[in-house]
Motif scaffolding. Structure first.
Motif, PDB file in Angstrom:
ATOM      1  N   GLU A  10      -3.859 -10.886  -4.963  1.00  0.00           N
ATOM      2  CA  GLU A  10      -2.683 -10.021  -5.090  1.00  0.00           C
ATOM      3  C   GLU A  10      -2.825  -8.741  -4.274  1.00  0.00           C
ATOM      4  O   GLU A  10      -1.858  -8.243  -3.720  1.00  0.00           O
ATOM      5  N   GLU A  11      -4.034  -8.206  -4.162  1.00  0.00           N
ATOM      6  CA  GLU A  11      -4.229  -6.958  -3.412  1.00  0.00           C
ATOM      7  C   GLU A  11      -3.871  -7.109  -1.938  1.00  0.00           C
ATOM      8  O   GLU A  11      -3.384  -6.166  -1.313  1.00  0.00           O
ATOM      9  N   GLN A  14      -0.155  -6.858  -1.770  1.00  0.00           N
ATOM     10  CA  GLN A  14       0.265  -5.468  -1.951  1.00  0.00           C
ATOM     11  C   GLN A  14       0.017  -4.658  -0.691  1.00  0.00           C
ATOM     12  O   GLN A  14       0.831  -3.824  -0.315  1.00  0.00           O
ATOM     13  N   GLN A  15      -1.096  -4.902  -0.008  1.00  0.00           N
ATOM     14  CA  GLN A  15      -1.357  -4.204   1.262  1.00  0.00           C
ATOM     15  C   GLN A  15      -0.307  -4.564   2.304  1.00  0.00           C
ATOM     16  O   GLN A  15       0.146  -3.706   3.064  1.00  0.00           O
ATOM     17  N   VAL A  17       2.804  -5.494   1.652  1.00  0.00           N
ATOM     18  CA  VAL A  17       4.024  -4.814   1.220  1.00  0.00           C
ATOM     19  C   VAL A  17       3.978  -3.347   1.636  1.00  0.00           C
ATOM     20  O   VAL A  17       4.947  -2.805   2.176  1.00  0.00           O
ATOM     21  N   ASP A  18       2.856  -2.697   1.405  1.00  0.00           N
ATOM     22  CA  ASP A  18       2.714  -1.287   1.767  1.00  0.00           C
ATOM     23  C   ASP A  18       2.905  -1.084   3.273  1.00  0.00           C
ATOM     24  O   ASP A  18       3.566  -0.140   3.705  1.00  0.00           O
ATOM     25  N   GLU A  21       6.540  -1.630   4.164  1.00  0.00           N
ATOM     26  CA  GLU A  21       7.331  -0.484   3.710  1.00  0.00           C
ATOM     27  C   GLU A  21       7.224   0.678   4.697  1.00  0.00           C
ATOM     28  O   GLU A  21       8.216   1.330   5.003  1.00  0.00           O
TER      29      GLU A  21
END
Length: 117
Positions: A10-11, A14-15, A17-18, A21
């Motif tokens: 998951e990390e 998330q990276q 996604v960051d 973004e």
């Protein structure tokens, strides 16, 4: 081993996604685009983008802290660049795809299936 055959933690998502973004801001995406073409100092970037020094500097700070751009001192200037070939590749491919879609004669802009890299 291919990324498509391995479950990602998951990390990692998330990276990603960051990162997306950060690139989801038009000024930051434009900065990365310009820096992928040539290294620049804040003043020349601000002039190229038609933005204030303060605005461009804030965006560069966010991109630098995220590791998407790097900076070095050249005389009295801070010169920025994108050194990560993968970031450059992603941005260039996205832009090329959007230009291709815009230029298609048939007007069908449906999403193409993802290609295997």
């Amino acid at each position: 081993m291919s990324l498509t055959t391995v479950d990602q933690p998951e990390e990692i998502f998330q990276q990603a996604v960051d990162t997306f973004e950060l690139l989801g801001s038009a000024p930051r995406l434009r900065i990365v685009w310009e820096l992928s073409r040539a290294e620049r100092d804040v003043s020349s970037l601000a002039a190229q983008l038609g933005k204030s020094l303060a605005v461009v500097s804030r965006h560069l700070t966010k991109l630098r802290l995220a590791g998407l751009v790097s900076v070095r001192t050249q005389g009295r200037y801070q010169v920025y660049t994108v050194e990560d070939a993968w970031v450059i590749e992603i941005v260039h491919r996205m832009m090329e795809n959007l230009v291709r879609r815009r230029d298609e004669d048939d007007g069908d802009h449906g999403a193409d299936p993802p290609r295997q890299l």
